[in-house]
Design an enzyme around this catalytic site. Structure first.
Site, PDB file in Angstrom:
ATOM      1  N   ASP A   1       0.938  -1.091   0.031  1.00  0.00           N
ATOM      2  CA  ASP A   1       0.317  -0.565  -0.161  1.00  0.00           C
ATOM      3  C   ASP A   1       0.860   1.188   0.547  1.00  0.00           C
ATOM      4  O   ASP A   1       2.178   0.542   0.001  1.00  0.00           O
ATOM      5  CB  ASP A   1      -1.111  -0.165   1.299  1.00  0.00           C
TER       6      ASP A   1
ATOM      7  N   ASP B   1      -1.451  -1.125   6.402  1.00  0.00           N
ATOM      8  CA  ASP B   1      -1.301  -0.121   7.843  1.00  0.00           C
ATOM      9  C   ASP B   1      -3.310   0.544   7.745  1.00  0.00           C
ATOM     10  O   ASP B   1      -3.755   0.046   9.181  1.00  0.00           O
ATOM     11  CB  ASP B   1      -0.369   0.950   7.677  1.00  0.00           C
TER      12      ASP B   1
ATOM     13  N   ASP C   1      -7.480  -1.857   3.946  1.00  0.00           N
ATOM     14  CA  ASP C   1      -6.128  -3.056   4.192  1.00  0.00           C
ATOM     15  C   ASP C   1      -6.322  -3.874   4.161  1.00  0.00           C
ATOM     16  O   ASP C   1      -5.932  -5.132   3.495  1.00  0.00           O
ATOM     17  CB  ASP C   1      -5.093  -2.381   3.938  1.00  0.00           C
TER      18      ASP C   1
END
Length: 650
Positions: free
Chosen positions: A348, A545, A549
């Site tokens: 990410d 995080d 996600d």
């Protein structure tokens, strides 16, 4: 702390239990050894008559077998009723048969092995004590974590300062933490400034500056200023308690290769029972009855698969303990084995590769729009948003009342101010609402080319853009270092983000990532992971995080959650990195490979030992006592090999 963290730990109780059995067992076995071997060797003559020696061995061996060894016998014989055999099954059967040969000698011509049954049992207990001590050492990182917490807290009650036990601190209490003291529990600073040593959580040696409004973690150490901290979490909800739970969970979990070892054990034990019977029959035909008993008991004893059962859990315990020290929490043991097959690492962007703390770099207002009005509208809308960008400019100007506020996931927000509907968000949101952005396209492209995220503010009714806000989220200092390492090791890296293509490409270029998946809605991240997994059957690790996600972390073969992120992401991760640094990804990969390597070594030695030892026992070359000593040593070897993992540089 949670009540389960008080007092003596389960490991300490287990060690103490085996220690008591060890002491009492040897007190009773020493007279048997004395009269059977030592005194006859010194005086070259049996001190006691043969019949008296039988009674001495039966009487002294009985409590060793059926009191000291009761838990082993109970566990072992349970396998014969459930037909799911364990490590104790062979020891239980071998020692009981050996003991009752002593009873048999009172009626038949038979070799007396009752004294030897007690020796086998006490050597087994000694091995178990050494194993429990070694396992206790392997789990010492947990105890170190337990010891980190503060015991007392100084809190404000009215205008008075009082000191109370940490267990009595309640949410909302204001704690006073002086320089050099541990922060009693998780909280938010209401007054004061200081730097805090958070190395016990992050492994980072440099203290972190804290001011009013900063969050602090219980058990971290206040350095130089007086802090007033409002407690936000207590007991089992604290970060430290959460870490302890995660590490304990990992140490109790099973790696797929361990499940295979368990299945082998369940087939192995009945096979050994059959081999023991065949050994007895063979020696009865071609040798004598007493030798048949000795050889068949030796086969049972030496085949006890203790080393096989220990091979995986002890390596996993050492590995997860080492990880905890370095800020790598292995939540699920299977991640250790899966990690070695990972070929693709997907990241990410925001808060993972970048700091996740974007700052406003450009604010540009359209012609004919007053700057004051622009700030008021943007600030009022963003004040209600939890988007990280909002924190940068909500306090720039005064705010107005917003009605019908709505978050448009992955695109922006909308709300009504003074009966006018405004939207603020990305190009996609503008296109969905048919708002003309032609005049801004060139400027947007330039800003995005610099790695900035652009948000447009528009009046929905007039289809008119009032201005733009550009923000930049800088790359973490060590992201480039971590990605260089992964590329050097041959991993294929991918960055996924809801951001636009240009901004994403600018960040990817900075850290050397070739593949970028941009403009992805939060709910679609897990689908992108699936697509990568389907392509050539790749094993994918996902590093993230945020709340959005969590599905991708679950979908990935190994989910690596940044411990600086949200609780839900941490819960979804197989591995949690408390430092919030991508270097932790590299360390987690190295630790996983090193731990799995130890598991394989241990299983090899456990099998190799049995392959060599069993034929020797069948051939009658191993006395039952020697067989038991060899079996105990094999278990200790496996424990020692696992502890060598500590020397490995991660």
């Amino acid at each position: 702390m949670n009540h389960k963290y008080h007092g003596e730990t389960a490991e300490e109780k287990e060690i103490e239990s085996w220690k008591k059995k060890l002491v009492w067992g040897w007190i009773l076995v020493i007279p048997i050894i004395l009269f059977m071997y030592i005194l006859p060797f010194i005086f070259r003559i049996m001190i006691l008559s043969e019949e008296l020696m039988i009674w001495v061995s039966l009487v002294f061996a009985f409590p060793v077998m059926f009191v000291v060894g009761f838990s082993t016998l109970k566990s072992g014989f349970r396998g014969f009723t459930s037909f799911y055999f364990n490590m104790d099954s062979l020891i239980a059967l071998g020692t009981v048969v050996a003991y009752f040969t002593g009873v048999g000698t009172l009626f038949f011509e038979l070799q007396n092995y009752s004294g030897i049954s007690a020796m086998i049992m006490i050597i087994f207990v000694t091995g178990k004590y050494i194993e429990s001590k070694a396992r206790g050492r392997a789990g010492q990182e947990i105890r170190k974590l337990l010891e980190l917490g503060a015991k007392n807290a100084r809190i404000l009650r009215g205008k008075k300062e009082i000191e109370i036990p940490i267990s009595e601190v309640k949410i909302g209490d204001v704690m006073i933490v002086k320089p050099g003291e541990k922060i009693p529990t998780d909280g938010t600073i209401t007054k004061g400034e200081s730097s805090v040593d958070e190395s016990m959580v992050t492994g980072e040696s440099l203290p972190v500056d804290k001011t009013k409004g900063s969050s602090v973690i219980g058990a971290t150490i206040n350095q130089d200023g007086v802090l007033y901290v409002k407690a936000t979490k207590v007991g089992s909800d604290t970060f430290l308690a959460h870490i302890i739970d995660l590490v304990e969970e990992a140490q109790g979990s099973k790696v797929p290769i361990q499940k295979l070892a368990d299945k082998i054990t369940n087939i192995f034990v009945p096979s050994v029972l059959g081999l023991s019977v065949l050994t007895f029959i063979g020696w009865s035909i071609f040798g004598d009855f007493s030798s048949a008993f000795g050889a068949s008991i030796a086969v049972l004893v030496i085949s006890c698969p203790c080393a096989l059962g220990l091979a995986t859990p002890i390596a996993l315990t050492v590995g997860s303990g080492m990880g905890a020290k370095r800020g790598i929490l292995i939540r699920r043991g299977e991640a250790i084995q899966t990690m070695k097959n990972i070929k693709v690492v997907m990241f990410d962007k925001t808060g993972t590769i970048t700091k996740g703390k974007p700052e406003v770099t450009n604010i540009e207002v359209s012609k004919g729009i007053k700057e004051k009005d622009f700030f008021e509208i943007a600030g009022s809308l963003e004040k209600l948003s939890e988007h990280p960008l909002s924190k940068n400019y909500t306090n720039l100007k005064s705010h107005k009342e917003v009605k019908s506020f709505k978050v448009l996931r992955g695109r922006g927000i909308e709300g009504t101010i003074s009966n006018k509907k405004y939207i603020i968000g990305n190009k996609r949101l503008m296109e969905e609402n048919k708002i003309k952005i032609k005049d801004f396209i060139k400027r947007i492209e330039n800003l995005e080319g610099e790695g900035k995220t652009v948000m447009l503010l528009a009046l929905e009714k007039d289809k008119k853009v009032l201005g733009l806000i550009a923000v930049a989220d800088s790359v973490k200092e060590d992201s480039l270092k971590a990605l260089n390492y992964l590329h050097k090791k041959g991993y294929y890296t991918v960055m996924i983000t809801g951001d636009n293509e240009r901004t994403a490409q600018a960040i990817a270029k900075e850290v050397g990532i070739k593949k970028v998946i941009a403009n992805v809605l939060p709910e679609d991240k897990s689908e992108k992971v699936k697509e990568l997994q389907a392509k050539n059957g790749e094993n994918v690790a996902f590093v993230g995080d945020g709340i959005n996600d969590a599905p991708a972390l679950k979908q990935a073969n190994v989910g690596i959650a940044m411990g600086t992120g949200t609780d839900i992401a941490i819960e979804a991760g197989d591995i949690v990195l408390t430092k919030g640094s991508l270097v932790g990804v590299c360390e987690a990969i190295e630790l996983s490979k090193a731990t799995f390597s130890k598991i394989k070594q241990n299983l090899f030695w456990a099998f190799a030992y049995n392959i060599v030892a069993i034929p020797l026992a069948v051939a009658g070359f191993l006395h039952p006592v020697i067989a038991e000593i060899a079996m105990a040593l094999s278990s200790i070897t496996v424990v020692g090999n696992a502890n060598l993992l500590r020397r490995r540089k991660i």
